[in-house]
Design a protein around this motif. Structure first.
Motif, PDB file in Angstrom:
ATOM      1  N   ALA A 104       0.841  -1.204   0.000  1.00  0.00           N
ATOM      2  CA  ALA A 104       0.000   0.000   0.000  1.00  0.00           C
ATOM      3  C   ALA A 104       0.870   1.246   0.000  1.00  0.00           C
ATOM      4  O   ALA A 104       0.611   2.203  -0.738  1.00  0.00           O
ATOM      5  CB  ALA A 104      -0.921  -0.011   1.220  1.00  0.00           C
ATOM      6  N   LEU A 130      -1.323   1.682 -11.140  1.00  0.00           N
ATOM      7  CA  LEU A 130      -2.052   1.735  -9.879  1.00  0.00           C
ATOM      8  C   LEU A 130      -2.556   0.377  -9.415  1.00  0.00           C
ATOM      9  O   LEU A 130      -3.196   0.272  -8.390  1.00  0.00           O
ATOM     10  CB  LEU A 130      -3.241   2.679 -10.017  1.00  0.00           C
ATOM     11  N   LEU A 156       2.447   1.700  -3.342  1.00  0.00           N
ATOM     12  CA  LEU A 156       1.457   2.193  -4.307  1.00  0.00           C
ATOM     13  C   LEU A 156       1.282   3.696  -4.186  1.00  0.00           C
ATOM     14  O   LEU A 156       1.278   4.411  -5.188  1.00  0.00           O
ATOM     15  CB  LEU A 156       0.108   1.520  -4.051  1.00  0.00           C
ATOM     16  N   VAL A 157       1.128   4.158  -2.950  1.00  0.00           N
ATOM     17  CA  VAL A 157       0.907   5.590  -2.761  1.00  0.00           C
ATOM     18  C   VAL A 157       2.135   6.381  -3.219  1.00  0.00           C
ATOM     19  O   VAL A 157       2.017   7.400  -3.892  1.00  0.00           O
ATOM     20  CB  VAL A 157       0.586   5.892  -1.287  1.00  0.00           C
ATOM     21  N   VAL A 203      -5.089  -5.165  -2.292  1.00  0.00           N
ATOM     22  CA  VAL A 203      -4.406  -3.879  -2.384  1.00  0.00           C
ATOM     23  C   VAL A 203      -4.117  -3.532  -3.844  1.00  0.00           C
ATOM     24  O   VAL A 203      -4.346  -2.408  -4.287  1.00  0.00           O
ATOM     25  CB  VAL A 203      -3.102  -3.900  -1.568  1.00  0.00           C
ATOM     26  N   THR A 241       0.793   6.868  -7.325  1.00  0.00           N
ATOM     27  CA  THR A 241      -0.199   7.951  -7.396  1.00  0.00           C
ATOM     28  C   THR A 241       0.451   9.233  -7.916  1.00  0.00           C
ATOM     29  O   THR A 241       1.658   9.415  -7.807  1.00  0.00           O
ATOM     30  CB  THR A 241      -0.822   8.242  -6.014  1.00  0.00           C
TER      31      THR A 241
END
Lengths: 386, 411
Positions: free
Chosen positions: B237, B254, B240-241, B357, B245
């Motif tokens: 997570a 994403l 990913l952020v 996720v 993003t």
């Protein structure tokens, strides 16, 4: 094991500490303290955990002190005395707005608004807010709170949301702080309870063996092959569990490893000479178990304790993330992350990074402690021969 | 030795039965099952169609009976379990029939119930001389009116032992088909991260052991502890952020498993696209297990390096690389081999968090969604697979140990 090691290891270690004679526990404590990383992690974590019990006085939307028309109220202190299981020792922390002079507000008093009101009136009434004036549960229904406010943003009244707000306008910093208290208490309880079940069971299995051991081993094999996260989710989806029910659910599966470890230890230790000696001079079985074998069998599971905590915190956060953990609106790290992940493209990064940052730091501290404990209990000194 | 493994294999049978029964019991006894959900749906459907006048009576008992039979809920739980296992016959096909009228059953077989004295006889409607096979008929009462009616049915053994995992309630498709669709994705991630975590941890463990208490050791320890303590999905997570993003560094996709236009890509673009989508999830998968393996590797190599035979090897003047990789490794690799089964289990069981996720449509997601929707056949199939994987995993660990360490003799 430790028994034997004491004999062989005491000479060099004792000499190193300047001739004074140290018990094995003292030597372990000294060795533990010599690992700065682990030692300071312990101080920090214990400090933070103790402090977290006073969170209602530090991070709260209820005022510390309200002085209104000659009477003084302490709503935050009542919050502090609102204990799980015990109940509200200081009476309910609820005070309606009308009681304190907010005209027409029959619901919970908005203390930040009250403070502004008293200041504007200038009648000598006053409100003292906690250092961080937001609570973990107050949401968008309180004036000034906006959903998805980014970190360091100010409300229209000038109060700062340090880490922003979530989808319902709840303050992320407050939820993170309370989430720490809940996660850590949760993990401590789960770990302790599973030790309380696993240690005696494993001990009895290992020492007495026979049909009980056989039966329990089959049972544990079945129990261990169950997909446990899966089962917990099924159970949780039927009964929305309270904090303690969720603790029990996790204990149901986590005692297993402890019992297996203890069983192996007792099984090995009962064949040792010192056990035979104790039995042959007529020491009662209970004493053999508790005084002779137990202290020598505890080392591996004591060193495992911090890692059990790590696992339990991880399990709680994972369950909360899936939406099958503690019932809302309990402040929880996992729930925040799941809100953040649902809105990933909208860029609410603080909802993911803040709780997971808190998780990282907490778990790192625990692992550092665990590593130091392991080293402290390990009598071997590293030497490479070549 | 062979005897030991045969016994181990045989012992998995009662364990398998025990644990599947526990799951079966928990899942089936849970309220809000598919039957209740269907009834709710029917009632809701009835309300919208019937102008709000329909209440509890809306659903005819007949329909409930039908649902019960379809889901097997008209039988006690132990029978349901045996049927599910495939050791007890179940009504595989079942149709209402009116005496004297032909009824189409199966693909192109038509049956007819002809009166014979006081009773009836079941015949093939098109060719009365043809045998009706194992079709049977029975008389039953309409639950609504109590009127007598008739039913033809065929019984068969069909359960997990016959390879029949049933049909998904939601997708109306055989469970095995659904799982077969989703399995390749999960397996690809599983294998890649399995190989990676062993490769990295062996190499890193050795380096850490050789450079014990050096800055390199401390630096890598921090990384290792971090990945050890934090669940893999949480690492995913965060990655990913930070790396997908727009807010930070949008380098990676994403989520998902492949580009929406994957089919239109050229061969090399396909490989690139896969790799591109694979990076972050693979890190998340690998992180979970590599820390434990690295520390095991390091500690056991350190132990070995201080033993006498290594001193002897050095004393004989053998090159360091040879001593480490040939003499010391043989002994040091034992503990991490013992973990093979455990690691396989992790990749399998823990995968749905990571799949969620990264929005990867693997079997983890499938089973999680099935769990939420109470799609029992999928839930049970997943349980069976994960129980079998964990049981085989532990045997595999022992087997690997026996292969790698000739001193180990299982009895």
């Amino acid at each position: 094991m430790a028994h034997v090691e004491t004999a062989t290891e005491s000479a060099p270690n004792g000499a190193a500490s300047g001739g004074e004679v140290l018990s094995i526990q003292q030597r372990r404590w000294r060795k533990f303290r010599s690992f700065g990383r682990g030692y300071y992690s312990l101080l920090l974590l214990v400090g933070a955990y103790v402090l977290s019990f006073f969170l209602p006085l530090l991070v709260n939307n209820r005022a510390l002190v309200v002085h209104y028309n000659g009477r003084t109220y302490f709503p935050a202190v009542r919050d502090l005395l609102d204990l799980p299981l015990v109940g509200q020792l200081g009476g309910t922390p609820f005070l309606s707005g009308e009681e304190l002079g907010q005209v027409g507000n029959k619901s919970e008093c908005d203390y930040r608004a009250l403070k502004r009101q008293y200041q504007a009136e200038g009648k000598g009434n006053y409100v003292i807010m906690p250092p961080y004036p937001f609570g973990p549960i107050e949401d968008i229904s309180v004036e000034g709170n906006e959903p998805f406010a980014p970190p360091l943003s100010r409300t229209e009244f000038g109060d700062v949301h340090l880490f922003g707000t979530d989808d319902r306008g709840r303050d992320v910093f407050a939820r993170m702080a309370y989430g720490f208290q809940i996660s850590f208490s949760f993990a401590l309880l789960v770990a302790t309870l599973s030790y309380l079940i696993g240690v005696p069971l494993g001990a009895v299995m290992g020492y007495f063996g026979r049909w009980f051991d056989l039966l329990m081993q089959r049972f544990m094999e079945i129990w261990g092959s169950l997909p446990f996260l899966f089962l917990i989710i099924i159970v949780v989806s039927i009964v929305r569990p309270s904090f303690f029910v969720l603790v029990l659910l996790l204990v149901l599966f986590s005692w297993l490893g402890i019992a297996q470890q203890m069983r192996a230890q007792f099984y090995r230790e009962k064949t040792r000479d010192y056990t035979a000696a104790a039995i042959s001079i007529g020491v009662p079985t209970r004493r053999v178990l508790l005084r002779h074998i137990l202290p020598n069998s505890l080392v591996p599971i004591i060193t495992f304790f911090p890692f059990a905590i790590v696992g339990d915190i991880g399990a709680l956060v994972s369950l909360d993330f899936l939406g099958f953990g503690l019932a809302p609106p309990t402040p929880s790290w996992g729930e925040m992350v799941s809100i953040g992940m649902e809105n990933l493209t909208s860029g609410y990064w603080w909802l993911v990074l803040v709780p997971l940052g808190a998780l990282f730091v907490t778990l790192m501290l625990v692992v550092f402690i665990g590593e130091a404990v392991r080293e402290a209990f390990d009598p071997k000194t590293f030497s490479r021969l070549r | 030795m062979v005897e030991y493994f045969v016994r181990r294999l045989l012992l998995t049978i009662p364990t398998f039965l025990g644990s599947t029964f526990v799951v079966f019991l928990v899942v089936q006894l849970a309220p809000g099952g598919p039957l209740e959900q269907q009834i709710q749906a029917l009632k809701r459907g009835g309300e919208t169609a019937g102008a709000g006048l329909v209440g509890e009576q809306a659903l005819p008992k007949d329909a409930i009976e039908e649902l019960k039979r379809f889901y097997g809920f008209d039988k006690p739980i132990w029978q349901r379990y045996l049927i599910w296992l495939g050791v007890m016959k179940r009504e595989a096909k079942s149709y209402r029939i009116t005496p004297g009228k032909p009824r189409l059953v199966g693909d192109n077989e038509r049956l007819i119930l002809v009166p014979m004295g006081k009773s009836f006889a079941l015949r093939n409607a098109d060719d009365p001389s043809k045998p009706v096979g194992n079709w049977q008929w029975r008389q039953e009462n309409d639950p609504e009116t109590g009127a007598i009616r008739y039913r033809v049915y065929r019984e068969a053994y069909s359960g997990i032992f016959t390879g029949d995992f049933g049909r998904s309630y939601r997708f109306r498709k055989p469970v095995m088909e659904l799982i077969a669709e989703r399995l390749p994705v999960s397996i690809q991630f599983g294998i890649i991260s399995f190989v990676l975590s062993y490769a990295i941890s062996v190499y890193l463990g050795v380096q850490k052991a050789l450079r014990h208490n050096t800055p390199f050791d401390f630096a890598t320890s921090s990384a290792v502890f971090m990945t050890y303590s934090i669940p893999g999905w949480a690492i995913g997570a965060v990655l990913l952020v930070l790396l997908a993003t727009d807010r930070f560094f949008p380098i990676f996709p994403l989520g998902g498993f492949e580009d929406p236009l994957y089919a239109e890509l050229t061969f090399f673009e396909k490989i690139w696209d896969r790799a591109y989508h694979f990076v972050l999830p693979t890190i998340a998968y690998t992180a979970g297990s590599f820390a434990l393996l690295t520390m095991l590797m390091k500690n056991s190599l350190i132990d070995t390096l201080s033993s006498d035979y290594i001193r002897t090897a050095f004393a004989k003047g053998i090159r360091e690389q040879r001593v480490i990789w040939l003499h010391a490794m043989r002994n040091s690799i034992i503990p991490i081999t013992a973990n093979i089964g455990y690691v396989i289990g992790i990749f399998f069981a823990g995968s749905y968090l990571i799949e969620r996720v990264f929005d990867i449509q693997g079997i983890g997601q499938l089973s999680f969604e099935a769990l939420v929707a109470r799609d029992y056949p999928i839930v049970f199939a997943f349980t069976v697979i994960s129980v079998v994987v964990s049981l085989i995993g532990s045997i595999l660990s022992d087997l690997a140990l026996a292969v790698i360490d000739p001193r180990i003799r299982f009895k």
